[in-house]
Scaffold this motif. Structure first.
Motif, PDB file in Angstrom:
ATOM      1  N   ALA A   1     -18.937 -13.194  -1.812  1.00 41.33           N
ATOM      2  CA  ALA A   1     -18.704 -14.469  -2.494  1.00 41.33           C
ATOM      3  C   ALA A   1     -17.658 -14.325  -3.595  1.00 41.33           C
ATOM      4  O   ALA A   1     -16.815 -15.219  -3.793  1.00 41.33           O
ATOM      5  N   ALA A   2     -17.676 -13.211  -4.307  1.00 39.84           N
ATOM      6  CA  ALA A   2     -16.680 -12.985  -5.362  1.00 39.84           C
ATOM      7  C   ALA A   2     -15.283 -12.856  -4.762  1.00 39.84           C
ATOM      8  O   ALA A   2     -14.300 -13.369  -5.325  1.00 39.84           O
TER       9      ALA A   2
ATOM     10  N   TYR B   1      -7.843  -9.152  -8.863  1.00 41.25           N
ATOM     11  CA  TYR B   1      -9.177  -9.545  -9.324  1.00 41.25           C
ATOM     12  C   TYR B   1      -9.907  -8.351  -9.916  1.00 41.25           C
ATOM     13  O   TYR B   1      -9.918  -7.262  -9.335  1.00 41.25           O
TER      14      TYR B   1
ATOM     15  N   LYS C   1      -4.362 -11.359  -4.252  1.00 43.47           N
ATOM     16  CA  LYS C   1      -5.363 -11.887  -5.186  1.00 43.47           C
ATOM     17  C   LYS C   1      -6.527 -10.918  -5.374  1.00 43.47           C
ATOM     18  O   LYS C   1      -7.083 -10.817  -6.468  1.00 43.47           O
TER      19      LYS C   1
ATOM     20  N   GLU D   1     -23.119 -11.174  -2.580  1.00 44.74           N
ATOM     21  CA  GLU D   1     -22.502 -11.607  -3.827  1.00 44.74           C
ATOM     22  C   GLU D   1     -21.099 -11.014  -3.977  1.00 44.74           C
ATOM     23  O   GLU D   1     -20.221 -11.638  -4.570  1.00 44.74           O
TER      24      GLU D   1
ATOM     25  N   ALA E   1     -14.282 -14.197  -1.900  1.00 50.26           N
ATOM     26  CA  ALA E   1     -13.887 -15.526  -1.422  1.00 50.26           C
ATOM     27  C   ALA E   1     -13.393 -16.398  -2.566  1.00 50.26           C
ATOM     28  O   ALA E   1     -12.394 -17.128  -2.433  1.00 50.26           O
ATOM     29  N   LYS E   2     -14.062 -16.317  -3.707  1.00 48.63           N
ATOM     30  CA  LYS E   2     -13.643 -17.108  -4.868  1.00 48.63           C
ATOM     31  C   LYS E   2     -12.282 -16.648  -5.379  1.00 48.63           C
ATOM     32  O   LYS E   2     -11.431 -17.463  -5.749  1.00 48.63           O
ATOM     33  N   ALA E   3     -12.080 -15.338  -5.389  1.00 49.08           N
ATOM     34  CA  ALA E   3     -10.796 -14.797  -5.865  1.00 49.08           C
ATOM     35  C   ALA E   3      -9.660 -15.205  -4.932  1.00 49.08           C
ATOM     36  O   ALA E   3      -8.568 -15.568  -5.391  1.00 49.08           O
TER      37      ALA E   3
ATOM     38  N   GLY F   1      -9.612 -17.859  -2.805  1.00 50.47           N
ATOM     39  CA  GLY F   1      -9.432 -19.299  -2.945  1.00 50.47           C
ATOM     40  C   GLY F   1      -8.844 -19.991  -1.734  1.00 50.47           C
ATOM     41  O   GLY F   1      -8.227 -21.048  -1.851  1.00 50.47           O
ATOM     42  N   ASN F   2      -8.999 -19.407  -0.572  1.00 50.54           N
ATOM     43  CA  ASN F   2      -8.471 -19.998   0.663  1.00 50.54           C
ATOM     44  C   ASN F   2      -9.548 -19.924   1.740  1.00 50.54           C
ATOM     45  O   ASN F   2      -9.766 -18.867   2.335  1.00 50.54           O
ATOM     46  N   PRO F   3     -10.247 -21.033   2.009  1.00 55.14           N
ATOM     47  CA  PRO F   3     -11.311 -21.007   3.016  1.00 55.14           C
ATOM     48  C   PRO F   3     -10.808 -20.698   4.413  1.00 55.14           C
ATOM     49  O   PRO F   3     -11.599 -20.390   5.305  1.00 55.14           O
TER      50      PRO F   3
END
Length: 469
Positions: free
Chosen positions: A355-356, A259, A255, A352, A358-360, A362-364
């Motif tokens: 954070a980008a 991205y 991912k 930031e 982590a969002k890409a 999508g698995n905490p």
């Protein structure tokens, strides 16, 4: 680490000029060659070398030229005795002008003798080139700056502006002791300056004796590594389950691969794309010019993105560089880590960027941590005509007919530490490299002798001009 003249303009796309043929060396060049040889042949790798010794040797040469002890500061910390450096303060006559700072790093990338054709720590001349580790990065500049102050001292030159020189260690190894960072945090007054001249600029040739372009580095990205960690209770491999730490990490890395950070421009990159694009007569050149005029031009961006260097100049980039996991051939993995190397666009923070990512992903369940915390944000210096103007004017004298283009490095240097303290830092024109990068950070590093001497003459004049106004 620098990317010297990070311009992928193409040999046939801009006007070139033949560099003057090598003549018998002048007496001052012979003296410089001895200094350069001593510095290059002083091993300054992290594993087996000593920046402290290199700094001491340069200090000895400055002292022999008449620079008093009071103007020489050798520094090191007890925890890292071999990673020291040197600060020189060459006083100016003006009480109102702030000093200028010359910054160069003494440390070099590791080099194994078994990998090299020649001994990497013996300066060897062949076919118009000098071979050894550090001949380009960054001992050419460190030697030239040291030599410049030696020449000033011998001539009794009294600049209006005080000139400072910082020779530091640790630029090539993220997480190691970094002299520029230490000075910025602990000895700010010692290196305080209105502006600094650093690595990162320089020239690019066609590899056939023709100099194509000179660049001024006005800004760079910030370097940050992130550690991704996926964990799992594991178990016997004869009874596999879908929840597997290796699969989770594989999905996360894929991912990140897919991205794309958003396109960004700043003053430097906008000027670069406009000026360099206008010089090119191909599809990429037209797209560069169009994109600088309209950053929302998706068709132009698609063309530009085909060039990896141009693509990276337009955004933050992150890429997987290392992965490790599992503990036995016949067991389900319990822990998997991956290193994600990011080069963050000036002004972007590590948080930031994290954070980008982590969002890409999508698995905490995949943990993301900064490898080195509290690194400063990259700040692009202004395109200050008082600094850039003399660089361009002198380049026209020393390299007639050669374009000078402001650029932003996709790599990183110690400028990030100076910028964080409010000292705008510029990578200067000067010595040039061939299209293959001259083995910088790789095997058989080399510099063309003409490049070294011509760059030395240019930088000597540049320091004199900037210190006289």
């Amino acid at each position: 680490m620098k990317m010297l003249a990070s311009l992928a303009l193409g040999v046939s796309l801009i006007a070139s000029a033949a560099v003057a043929q090598t003549a018998a060396p002048r007496a001052d060049q012979t003296e410089f060659r001895a200094l350069y040889k001593e510095l290059v042949e002083t091993n300054t790798t992290l594993s087996a070398g000593s920046c402290t010794l290199a700094a001491e040797r340069m200090a000895a040469r400055l002292k022999a030229a008449g620079v008093p002890d009071s103007q020489l500061t050798l520094f090191a910390v007890p925890e890292f005795p071999k990673e020291g450096g040197l600060v020189v303060v060459y006083p100016g006559t003006s009480k109102s002008l702030k000093p200028m700072l010359l910054l160069a790093h003494l440390d070099v990338v590791e080099a194994k003798r078994s990998d090299w054709v020649r001994d990497p720590f013996t300066l060897i001349e062949e076919d118009g080139y000098l071979y050894a580790r550090g001949t380009v990065d960054d001992k050419a500049q460190a030697a030239i700056y040291t030599d410049t102050l030696i020449r000033f001292a011998k001539a009794g030159y009294k600049p209006k502006r005080t000139i400072k020189l910082a020779l530091t260690c640790g630029e090539e190894t993220s997480g190691a002791f970094n002299g520029a960072e230490w000075l910025a945090k602990n000895k700010r007054e010692l290196i305080d300056a209105e502006f600094a001249l650093n690595e990162g600029g320089g020239g690019r040739s066609d590899g056939k004796g023709n100099l194509l372009v000179q660049s001024i580095q006005v800004g760079e990205k910030a370097y940050q590594d992130f550690t991704l960690t996926a964990t799992n209770p594991g178990g016997h491999s004869s009874q596999p389950v879908r929840e597997n730490a290796i699969y989770a990490m594989a999905d996360a890395v894929a991912k990140i691969r897919d991205y794309e950070f958003p396109l960004e421009f700043n003053d430097t990159t906008k000027a670069f794309f406009a000026k360099a694009g206008a010089m090119r007569k191909d599809e990429t050149g037209k797209a560069m010019a169009a994109l600088s005029a309209n950053p929302a031009d998706g068709a132009a961006e698609a063309v530009v993105n085909k060039d990896k260097m141009l693509h990276s100049m337009l955004r933050t980039t992150c890429v997987a560089t290392l992965i490790d996991g599992g503990h036995a051939l016949n067991a389900l993995p319990q822990n998997v880590t991956a290193n994600i190397n990011c080069r963050m666009f000036p002004g972007r923070t590590a948080e930031e960027t994290r954070a980008a990512l982590a969002k890409a992903i999508g698995n905490p369940g995949v943990k993301i941590e900064e490898r080195v915390k509290d690194k400063p944000i990259a700040k692009a210096p202004p395109l200050d005509p008082k600094i850039v103007g003399p660089m361009e004017k002198l380049a026209a004298k020393h390299f007639p007919g050669i374009p000078v283009i402001p650029s932003m490095s996709t790599g990183a240097t110690d400028a990030v530490y100076l910028g964080a303290t409010g000292i705008p830092t510029y990578g200067v024109p000067g010595p040039w490299t061939d299209p293959d990068g001259n083995g910088t950070h790789g095997l058989n590093e080399r510099i063309e002798i003409r490049s070294l001497y011509a760059g030395r003459d240019y930088l000597y004049d540049l320091v004199k001009v900037l210190s006289s106004k």
